[in-house]
Design a protein around this motif. Structure first.
Motif, PDB file in Angstrom:
ATOM      1  N   THR A 128      -8.785   9.188   8.398  1.00 27.80           N
ATOM      2  CA  THR A 128      -8.645   8.776   9.804  1.00 27.80           C
ATOM      3  C   THR A 128      -7.743   7.556   9.943  1.00 27.80           C
ATOM      4  N   THR A 129      -7.752   6.653   8.942  1.00 23.86           N
ATOM      5  CA  THR A 129      -6.929   5.441   9.001  1.00 23.86           C
ATOM      6  C   THR A 129      -5.769   5.468   8.014  1.00 23.86           C
ATOM      7  N   ASP A 130      -5.780   6.491   7.121  1.00 16.79           N
ATOM      8  CA  ASP A 130      -4.774   6.620   6.064  1.00 16.79           C
ATOM      9  C   ASP A 130      -4.787   5.417   5.125  1.00 16.79           C
ATOM     10  N   VAL A 131      -5.972   4.785   5.021  1.00 13.38           N
ATOM     11  CA  VAL A 131      -6.136   3.650   4.122  1.00 13.38           C
ATOM     12  C   VAL A 131      -6.792   4.152   2.837  1.00 13.38           C
ATOM     13  N   THR A 132      -6.302   3.658   1.698  1.00 12.70           N
ATOM     14  CA  THR A 132      -6.874   4.054   0.408  1.00 12.70           C
ATOM     15  C   THR A 132      -7.473   2.843  -0.285  1.00 12.70           C
TER      16      THR A 132
ATOM     17  N   PHE B 198       0.134  -3.494  -6.195  1.00 13.06           N
ATOM     18  CA  PHE B 198       0.887  -2.810  -5.142  1.00 13.06           C
ATOM     19  C   PHE B 198      -0.092  -2.404  -4.047  1.00 13.06           C
ATOM     20  N   PRO B 199       0.425  -2.075  -2.880  1.00 13.56           N
ATOM     21  CA  PRO B 199      -0.450  -1.793  -1.724  1.00 13.56           C
ATOM     22  C   PRO B 199      -1.383  -0.626  -1.988  1.00 13.56           C
ATOM     23  N   MET B 200      -2.542  -0.700  -1.359  1.00 16.68           N
ATOM     24  CA  MET B 200      -3.507   0.391  -1.473  1.00 16.68           C
ATOM     25  C   MET B 200      -3.207   1.434  -0.411  1.00 16.68           C
TER      26      MET B 200
ATOM     27  N   LYS C 190       2.012   8.144  -4.785  1.00 15.90           N
ATOM     28  CA  LYS C 190       3.130   9.073  -4.881  1.00 15.90           C
ATOM     29  C   LYS C 190       4.293   8.482  -5.673  1.00 15.90           C
ATOM     30  N   SER C 191       4.520   7.179  -5.495  1.00 16.70           N
ATOM     31  CA  SER C 191       5.651   6.548  -6.175  1.00 16.70           C
ATOM     32  C   SER C 191       5.430   6.453  -7.677  1.00 16.70           C
ATOM     33  N   LEU C 192       4.171   6.436  -8.090  1.00 16.06           N
ATOM     34  CA  LEU C 192       3.864   6.347  -9.515  1.00 16.06           C
ATOM     35  C   LEU C 192       3.709   7.713 -10.174  1.00 16.06           C
TER      36      LEU C 192
END
Length: 651
Positions: free
Chosen positions: A152-156, A173-175, A181-183
């Motif tokens: 719902t918030t796209d927060v991990t 790095f950001p959560m 995906k970048s890793l």
């Protein structure tokens, strides 16, 4: 040595891996288990080997297990959780990564699985549902990285361990999803996202398990096993939150790859060997055979696995096989000789080098079999040549000793016949002094057939003289005067001369024999003496013709061809052939199967020396009882004007 060290290194990797490793056959019986899994379940090796896997699974989980095995039998790998039953009765939750073992024909032969103990994680997940506090404790305690994604918030959320297993500092790095995906390795990203989408689209909270690579801080790629499930849905059942774990499985992947590469390497090595290689157990069951063995004997790998050693080795028995194992254990590598039988029933001699190695408490026998047909023929030829050389020297000495008195006998006999048959003044005077006339003496000698006896003595003497000349030919090796000889013409001329051979007594006529000519137009001339080569050819032709007396459709097949710088002449008949013990004696002096007075037994012996000693060639015969005879003559080609090679005995 390097290959052995490599295999041992890979074996240590498998045995010391922290994850459990188990192998099963097509029926579900355990064929292999490593130490880690034995420790997890509390069993020893003997307690698990050859038992059915369901003995270690709770009955209520049989249905899940059967569904997974159905996928393996169709050649599909699988990733799932399964609860195992430990020896003390307690449960062991494992994350299972299994792959099918398929035969070369695509049939399912068993499976190979890696088991990760996730009992603690299972408890942690249950605690996560029950209590946020337990959830936090589980995050701190587990060795896996834990993640959570709020749709719902796209927060991990990534736990500290999630960062640490990749070598990063916490919150490096950001959560968010983009960080993951970048890793993720580009080759694995699409499949990983697809697996997550399938989970989100499922209304039954279907969990997912995927394996992918992630880039560590060092720049290296680490293998990760990600597992997740929908843990929260809205009133309409739409997923709101997904949670799961990441486990570093790099060590297991390296072990799998090392094991696979080792197996492939040894398989290529065995299949490219020019000898037949067999692997059998201590009961004589053949477990595997390399490509050369399959092609030589005419059996498939599947057929071999249903055979025992004595099914192909005619000299082996269960008792001798047990003795061989004991000898190998005591001495190491042991060489034995035997005879192998092909699928078509034909047999051939082999030399087999065998050794025994032990694995998981069992003895396995490795045998490397080499076809020694050519070697035995060469040994037989060398023995024959040495024998002939020895006999040749003896024959030469005997011939010289016999020749002198024999010459005196024949010369004296000629003088006697001349004095008794031809009148002369000296003969008439001697008769008169004896009280009779020369004519009366002749009348008496004729009446008593003395002249017939003298003729018989002379004929026997000349026959003995011919035998002496044949014996003397053994010791001569004169290649002077060798000229190019056209073999096809010489064969035709020999046939014309043999066509005049007729024996009314035995109802034998060479002209009744069917002649088939298979001359190779490309066959060049040979270097030699035409008269001697023709003697060899006529000797073989006439002996073949006499052997076929009484045959309904006697036939001779004559062939020529060029092979390895030698002109090969093949003469085949469809006569009665000969047993092996007779075939070995064909070229021995004075050996004959004819009646007394029908031959001297020197024809083939002289032929042998003409070909081998006088022309630096080879002559051999192949034959079996009831299957005719096949004489093979090889003579140096006239294309090679260099000095001919020394005969085998001299080499």
């Amino acid at each position: 040595m390097a290959l052995q060290q490599s295999e041992e290194r890979y074996r240590r990797i498998v045995e010391t891996a922290s994850e459990g490793i188990i192998g099963m056959d097509v029926e579900g019986y355990v064929t292999y288990v490593n130490g880690s899994l034995l420790h997890m379940l509390g069993y020893n090796f003997e307690e698990m080997l050859s038992r059915h896997i369901k003995e270690f699974i709770y009955p209520e989980d049989y249905a899940d297990y059967d569904r997974q095995i159905a996928c393996r039998s169709n050649g599909l790998p699988g990733y799932y959780d399964l609860r195992y039953k430990k020896k003390d009765g307690g449960p062991l939750w494992c994350m299972v990564s299994t792959s099918p073992v398929m035969g070369v024909d695509g049939t399912y032969e068993g499976s190979f699985a890696m088991l990760t103990n996730i009992t603690e994680r299972k408890l942690a997940e249950e605690a996560l549902v029950k209590s946020e506090k337990l959830y936090a404790n589980a995050i701190a305690a587990t060795s896996d990285g834990i993640w959570e994604w709020d749709l719902t918030t796209d927060v991990t959320y990534y736990s500290p361990r999630w960062y640490e297993m990749l070598g990063y500092e916490v919150n490096a790095f950001p959560m968010n999803l983009e960080a993951w995906k970048s890793l993720c390795h580009p080759d694995d990203l699409e499949a990983s996202i697809a697996a997550i989408q399938v989970c989100l689209a499922s209304a039954e909270s279907l969990s997912f398990m995927i394996e992918f690579r992630m880039r560590a801080k060092s720049g290296a790629w680490r293998w990760i096993r990600g597992r997740g499930n929908v843990v929260d849905r809205d009133a309409q059942g739409k997923p709101r939150k997904v949670a799961g774990t990441n486990a570093d499985i790099t060590e297991r992947k390296l072990a799998e790859r090392a094991l696979q590469e080792s197996e492939e390497r040894y398989k290529r090595l065995a299949d490219n060997a020019q000898d037949a290689i067999f692997l059998a157990d201590d009961s004589g069951n053949i477990l595997d055979a390399n490509r050369h063995a399959r092609e030589t004997l005419g059996y498939s790998r599947e057929e071999f696995t249903h055979m025992r050693v004595w099914d192909i080795d005619l000299s082996a028995t269960p008792e001798s096989y047990s003795r061989l194992i004991a000898t190998c254990l005591a001495q190491g590598v042991v060489t034995v000789f035997g005879s192998h039988r092909r699928a078509d029933g034909t047999e051939y001699p082999v030399e087999v080098q065998t050794c025994v190695f032990q694995e998981q408490g069992s003895n396995f026998i490795l045998g490397v079999a080499r076809d020694v047909t050519d070697r035995m023929k060469m040994q037989e030829l060398m023995i024959q040549t040495e024998k002939m050389m020895s006999v040749g020297g003896l024959a030469a000495g005997m011939a010289h000793e016999i020749n002198n008195p024999l010459s005196g006998i024949l010369q004296s006999l000629q003088v006697i016949k001349r004095r008794l048959k031809e009148p002369s003044a000296l003969s008439e005077r001697a008769a008169s002094e004896s009280g009779c006339t020369f004519e009366s003496i002749q009348i008496f000698l004729a009446a008593r057939k003395i002249f017939n006896f003298l003729d018989a003595i002379e004929e026997s003497g000349r026959r003995a003289s011919q035998i002496v000349r044949s014996m003397l030919s053994f010791s001569r090796c004169d290649s002077s005067g060798h000229q190019p000889v056209e073999i096809k013409s010489l064969l035709d001329k020999s046939l014309e001369l043999c066509a005049t051979d007729y024996d009314l007594k035995s109802n034998y006529d060479f002209r009744n024999i069917k002649i088939i000519k298979n001359y190779d137009s490309r066959s060049p001339s040979v270097m030699g003496l035409a008269t001697q080569i023709q003697q060899v050819l006529m000797n073989i032709l006439t002996n073949a013709a006499h052997a076929m007396v009484g045959s309904r459709e006697p036939c001779l097949v004559l062939s020529t061809r060029l092979e390895d710088g030698m002109v090969q002449i093949d003469i085949k008949d469809n006569g009665p052939g000969m047993a092996d013990e007779l075939r070995r004696k064909v070229f021995e002096p004075f050996f004959t199967t004819k009646e007394v007075g029908s031959g001297t037994g020197l024809g083939f012996s002289v032929s042998y020396f003409i070909v081998v000693n006088h022309h630096r060639g080879t002559i051999e015969v192949e034959s079996e009882s009831g299957k005719g005879a096949h004489f093979i003559i090889r003579l140096p080609s006239a294309l090679d004007r260099e000095a001919p090679r020394a005969p085998l005995a001299q080499r």
